[in-house]
Design an enzyme around this catalytic site. Structure first.
Site, PDB file in Angstrom:
ATOM      1  N   ASP A   8       0.694  -1.373   0.208  1.00  0.00           N
ATOM      2  CA  ASP A   8      -0.038  -0.003   0.530  1.00  0.00           C
ATOM      3  C   ASP A   8       0.794   1.239  -0.686  1.00  0.00           C
ATOM      4  O   ASP A   8       1.677   1.331   1.281  1.00  0.00           O
ATOM      5  CB  ASP A   8      -1.095  -0.090   1.918  1.00  0.00           C
ATOM      6  CG  ASP A   8      -1.513   0.811   0.834  1.00  0.00           C
ATOM      7  OD1 ASP A   8      -2.842   0.964   0.249  1.00  0.00           O
ATOM      8  OD2 ASP A   8      -1.507   1.762   2.003  1.00  0.00           O
ATOM      9  N   GLU A  30       1.215  -0.128  -4.743  1.00  0.00           N
ATOM     10  CA  GLU A  30      -0.063   0.990  -5.539  1.00  0.00           C
ATOM     11  C   GLU A  30       1.099   2.166  -5.811  1.00  0.00           C
ATOM     12  O   GLU A  30       1.465   2.788  -4.586  1.00  0.00           O
ATOM     13  CB  GLU A  30      -0.801   0.947  -4.418  1.00  0.00           C
ATOM     14  CG  GLU A  30      -1.922   2.147  -4.145  1.00  0.00           C
ATOM     15  CD  GLU A  30      -1.884   1.869  -3.450  1.00  0.00           C
ATOM     16  OE1 GLU A  30      -3.627   2.952  -3.640  1.00  0.00           O
ATOM     17  OE2 GLU A  30      -1.931   2.882  -2.178  1.00  0.00           O
TER      18      GLU A  30
END
Length: 524
Positions: free
Chosen positions: A243, A272
């Site tokens: 993330d 990400e």
């Protein structure tokens, strides 16, 4: 600080038996939000330790989905053709609601998993470590890999560290005095920007709420690296979805990636970088040292530029040239085939809730997703055309995942005609990907691009497939160069869908005529 090395001998059996297969363009990834997929064990819906956080009528509370629910529906995923399962974070989350004084933001539960209060704990609403190991083993037995979502950028504001940090510089700032995340990722791409200008990006608290970990502190870095290695071993997982990649110093990703590759060389990481600029996204892919002398070592990235183009062209009825424009930037990446491509995920509204979206256009979007370069990923429920607006509406429960649901969309008989046709279309595309390696690993050559039509070839040494997509409401003729697809005069081409008419290569050209809102995959 919990930084002592965890002995290999005390790790559970999956640590030694884990297959650690990684992921590649050969895979079809399926994203599951455990709380919203299926409730296989009602006994953990409202645990005593966190009682009062369960309410299916409230979109920001726990709804009861769990590891057992995923296990129970592995046959459904297998039938769809899924080969890798991305699971949102399973860290233990706070045992009470997140309260905010602003009445515009009512109390919420961290059902999504991104607010860790214990990086070694498992959220009790989902199950425990033993149950996750059972899920990992059952998935592997079904031929499905496990990709686990992880977060190294921040913690929950309720993590015990926030009130009592192990070291004074464990976080950037404190709950009462800190920078706010500025989202200016572009400041990281050039030596022209001063460290002071970059500070809010690298040290700001996400949404002014989530405490920003200081990875430059060696003990923080060591803790996060050891925690990652423990999860790989304890869970027997094959890959990691990381993330908020840009908001962590690149040198940490270099060290973190190196540690993973040293102990688990087959494990792969997808990072990400939520941005539509290919230049910015590509900056974080590993395989090359940038101006700062750092190679992040990150294997794959989520192709947000492609996502925005797909939504523009195929959900909103825009120009197909947007897709060609994204492909034109592939030279920026070290390996564009390692980009994870998708139509939607848990942070954006669903495809079918876009203005202008239809089942016909969603079928076209899947036709593109499953045949272009990269590693395709499906957000749970998109294969049956689920609707959902912005967060949290985009995280609706999968119909049929709960006892007593009015309809069980896991079963073909409960789906509408459009839902069944879409599911079958996605499954057929995956069958073709497995049957024709060129659709997975073949070089991509763009053959034609107009506002209405996109045509490209996937070519490998043994075969070629020409993919042509018509996004308009009218029949569209298109002529392409046969030699670019390694076809020769006289070759007979058939549509792999068995719908469009057969073609013959003549004069080095392929004359294709597509019906409105349709796609064809031509092979020799």
């Amino acid at each position: 600080a919990g930084t002592a090395k965890i002995p290999w001998e005390v790790l559970p059996p999956p640590a030694r038996a884990g297959r650690f297969q990684g992921f590649s363009p050969d895979d079809l990834i399926y994203l599951v939000m455990p709380d919203r997929f299926a409730d296989g064990d009602p006994s953990n819906d409202d645990p005593v330790i966190s009682k009062g956080l369960f309410d299916r009528k409230k979109p920001r509370y726990y709804h009861g989905g769990d590891f057992q629910g995923i296990i129970d529906h592995l046959p459904y995923l297998k039938d769809l053709g899924v080969t890798a399962l991305w699971i949102n974070p399973i860290y233990d989350n706070v045992n009470h609601l997140n309260y905010k004084e602003d009445p515009a933001h009512p109390p919420v539960a961290d059902y999504h998993g991104y607010g860790a209060i214990d990086f070694y704990g498992v959220e009790e609403h989902f199950g425990d470590l033993k149950k996750f190991q059972q899920l990992s083993a059952a998935a592997h037995d079904s031929g499905i890999k496990i990709i686990l979502d992880m977060v190294a950028n921040h913690t929950s504001p309720y993590h015990p560290w926030v009130a009592d940090p192990p070291l004074p510089d464990w976080f950037h700032g404190s709950a009462t005095r800190h920078l706010t995340e500025s989202w200016q990722k572009w400041t990281l791409l050039s030596p022209r920007f001063s460290p002071e200008l970059q500070r809010s990006t690298l040290e700001g608290w996400f949404n002014d709420v989530l405490p920003d970990l200081n990875q430059d502190e060696p003990e923080v870095g060591r803790y996060l690296i050891q925690n990652t290695l423990w999860w790989i071993a304890a869970g027997g997982i094959d890959g990691i979805r990381e993330d908020t990649l840009p908001y962590v110093p690149r040198k940490f990703w270099r060290d973190w990636s190196a540690a993973i590759k040293r102990d688990f060389p087959r494990v792969r990481v997808a990072g990400e970088v939520f941005d539509g600029d290919p230049a910015l996204v590509s900056f974080f892919q590993g395989g090359k040292a940038r101006f700062d002398g750092i190679d992040t070592g990150i294997d794959a990235l989520f192709d947000f530029p492609q996502y925005f183009a797909i939504r523009s062209a195929l959900a909103q009825g825009g120009s197909m040239l947007a897709l060609g424009s994204v492909l034109a930037h592939d030279s920026l990446y070290q390996n564009p085939s390692n980009l994870v491509t998708f139509l939607g995920l848990h942070d954006v509204k669903r495809f079918m809730s876009e203005k202008g979206a239809t089942f016909a256009r969603l079928k076209l979007a899947f036709s593109y997703l499953m045949t272009t370069r990269g590693i395709p990923m499906i957000y749970y429920g998109d294969e049956i055309g689920m609707h959902g607006g912005d967060d949290p509406d985009n995280r609706r429960d999968f119909p049929g995942g709960w006892p007593g649901d009015a309809k069980n969309k896991f079963e073909p008989a409960a789906r509408t005609g459009d839902e069944h046709t879409l599911f079958s279309h996605v499954r057929r595309l995956q069958e073709l990907r497995m049957q024709f390696p060129a659709l997975r690993r073949g070089a991509l050559t763009l053959l034609a691009a107009t506002p209405q039509v996109l045509s490209f070839a996937r070519v490998d040494p043994s075969q070629s497939v020409v993919v042509t997509i018509n996004n308009s409401a009218a029949t569209q003729p298109i002529e392409v160069d046969a030699s670019a697809a390694h076809f020769r005069d006289g070759d007979q081409l058939r549509d792999l869908f068995g719908v469009a008419p057969n073609l013959t290569v003549q004069g080095g050209r392929i004359q294709i005529r597509l019906e409105p809102e349709s796609a064809a995959l031509y092979a020799h």
